[in-house]
Scaffold this active site. Structure first.
Site, PDB file in Angstrom:
ATOM      1  N   ARG A  92       0.821  -1.221   0.000  1.00  0.00           N
ATOM      2  CA  ARG A  92       0.000   0.000   0.000  1.00  0.00           C
ATOM      3  C   ARG A  92       0.851   1.266   0.000  1.00  0.00           C
ATOM      4  NH1 ARG A  92      -3.355  -2.178   4.648  1.00  0.00           N
ATOM      5  NH2 ARG A  92      -2.015  -3.977   4.309  1.00  0.00           N
ATOM      6  N   GLU A 126       5.049 -11.596  15.093  1.00  0.00           N
ATOM      7  CA  GLU A 126       4.533 -12.224  16.315  1.00  0.00           C
ATOM      8  C   GLU A 126       5.037 -13.677  16.400  1.00  0.00           C
ATOM      9  OE1 GLU A 126       0.358 -11.719  16.457  1.00  0.00           O
ATOM     10  OE2 GLU A 126       0.179 -12.652  18.442  1.00  0.00           O
TER      11      GLU A 126
HETATM   12  P1  AMP Z   1       4.092  -3.313  11.590  1.00  0.00           P
HETATM   13  O1  AMP Z   1       5.353  -3.868  11.011  1.00  0.00           O
HETATM   14  O2  AMP Z   1       3.590  -4.095  12.765  1.00  0.00           O
HETATM   15  O3  AMP Z   1       4.220  -1.828  11.916  1.00  0.00           O
HETATM   16  O4  AMP Z   1       2.958  -3.471  10.500  1.00  0.00           O
HETATM   17  C1  AMP Z   1       2.862  -2.558   9.461  1.00  0.00           C
HETATM   18  C2  AMP Z   1       2.435  -3.202   8.170  1.00  0.00           C
HETATM   19  O5  AMP Z   1       1.347  -4.102   8.350  1.00  0.00           O
HETATM   20  C3  AMP Z   1       1.973  -2.129   7.212  1.00  0.00           C
HETATM   21  O6  AMP Z   1       2.485  -2.419   5.913  1.00  0.00           O
HETATM   22  C4  AMP Z   1       0.471  -2.174   7.281  1.00  0.00           C
HETATM   23  O7  AMP Z   1      -0.078  -1.989   6.003  1.00  0.00           O
HETATM   24  C5  AMP Z   1       0.130  -3.565   7.835  1.00  0.00           C
HETATM   25  N1  AMP Z   1      -0.824  -3.518   8.957  1.00  0.00           N
HETATM   26  C6  AMP Z   1      -0.543  -3.807  10.265  1.00  0.00           C
HETATM   27  N2  AMP Z   1      -1.626  -3.677  11.042  1.00  0.00           N
HETATM   28  C7  AMP Z   1      -2.632  -3.275  10.228  1.00  0.00           C
HETATM   29  C8  AMP Z   1      -4.029  -2.937  10.421  1.00  0.00           C
HETATM   30  N3  AMP Z   1      -4.608  -2.969  11.633  1.00  0.00           N
HETATM   31  N4  AMP Z   1      -4.746  -2.549   9.352  1.00  0.00           N
HETATM   32  C9  AMP Z   1      -4.180  -2.476   8.125  1.00  0.00           C
HETATM   33  N5  AMP Z   1      -2.893  -2.782   7.865  1.00  0.00           N
HETATM   34  C10 AMP Z   1      -2.120  -3.176   8.891  1.00  0.00           C
END
Ligand code: AMP
Length: 175
Positions: free
Chosen positions: A62, A99
Site C-alpha cells: 500500500r 509475532e
Molecule cells: P508493523 O510492522 O507491525 O508496523 O505493521 C505494518 C504493516 O502491516 C503495514 O504495511 C500495514 O499496512 C500492515 N498492517 C498492520 N496492522 C494493520 C491494520 N490494523 N490494518 C491495516 N494494515 C495493517
C-alpha cells in the site's frame, strides 16, 4: 473538512481481518473516492514540496500507491521496498521479527543511484509495531541514503511503533 475528517470518513475498519482480534484499516474506500484521494496527496504535497526530497521509498504494497502518487506530484523518483524474492537485481535484505517468526524486505542495491547524499521520504499506509518500517529505514541507510521523515496515513499509537524509528515520524491519523 480538514484532512483528518476526510480520512476518517473514507477509511473503514474491518474487525477480525485477516484474523480474530485485528481491526484492519481498509484504505480501498479512500482510494476509490477521488476527492478524498486527491485531498490526501495534495495535503502531503504541501508538507513535503519544500523539504528537498530526492526520492520517495514506499513499502509493499500500500506504500506503493500513496508513494508513487506523491512522487509523481513532487517530481521525484520512487523506490519500492519489497517482500523478499520480488526484486530482480542485486538486493540488500533486512529481516524483522513478527509475532511468530520472521519476515524480510529488500531494496535494490542501486536504488538511489546518480544522486549524492540522497534524501528520502519513507511512506506506508500504516505503522503498527513498527517492525516493517524499521527494517525499511535500515535498508535505505544501507543503500546510502538519509531518511528525512517516515510518513504514515495511520499510526496505531498503543503499539508504539514510532519509537522504533530513528527518523522523525509523521502520521496524519493517530488511532
Ligand atoms: P508493523 O510492522 O507491525 O508496523 O505493521 C505494518 C504493516 O502491516 C503495514 O504495511 C500495514 O499496512 C500492515 N498492517 C498492520 N496492522 C494493520 C491494520 N490494523 N490494518 C491495516 N494494515 C495493517
Amino acid at each position: 473538512m480538514d484532512i483528518k475528517e476526510i480520512l476518517n470518513n473514507s477509511i473503514r475498519t474491518i474487525p477480525d481481518f485477516p484474523k480474530k482480534g485485528i481491526m484492519f484499516k481498509d484504505i480501498t474506500t479512500l482510494l476509490n473516492d477521488k476527492d478524498a484521494f486527491k485531498s490526501l496527496i495534495d495535503f502531503l504535497k504541501e508538507r513535503y514540496q519544500d523539504k528537498n526530497i530526492d526520492f520517495i521509498a514506499g513499502i509493499e504494497s500500500r506504500g506503493f500507491i500513496f508513494g508513487s502518487a506523491l512522487a509523481y506530484t513532487l517530481n521525484v523518483g520512487f523506490v519500492p521496498i519489497r517482500k523478499k524474492g520480488k526484486l530482480p537485481y542485486t538486493t540488500i535484505a533486512e529481516k524483522y521479527a513478527l509475532e511468530y517468526g520472521f519476515d524480510e524486505v529488500e531494496i535494490h542495491i542501486d536504488a538511489f543511484r546518480d544522486i549524492k547524499n540522497p534524501k528520502v521520504l519513507l511512506i506506508d499506509d500504516l505503522i503498527a509495531t513498527g517492525g516493517t518500517a524499521k527494517a525499511a529505514e535500515t535498508l535505505i541507510k544501507k543503500a546510502g541514503a538519509e531518511v528525512v521523515e517516515s510518513c504514515f496515513i495511520i499510526e496505531l499509537q498503543d503499539l508504539e511503533g514510532a519509537k522504533k524509528l530513528e527518523s522523525p515520524v509523521f502520521s496524519i491519523l493517530k488511532d
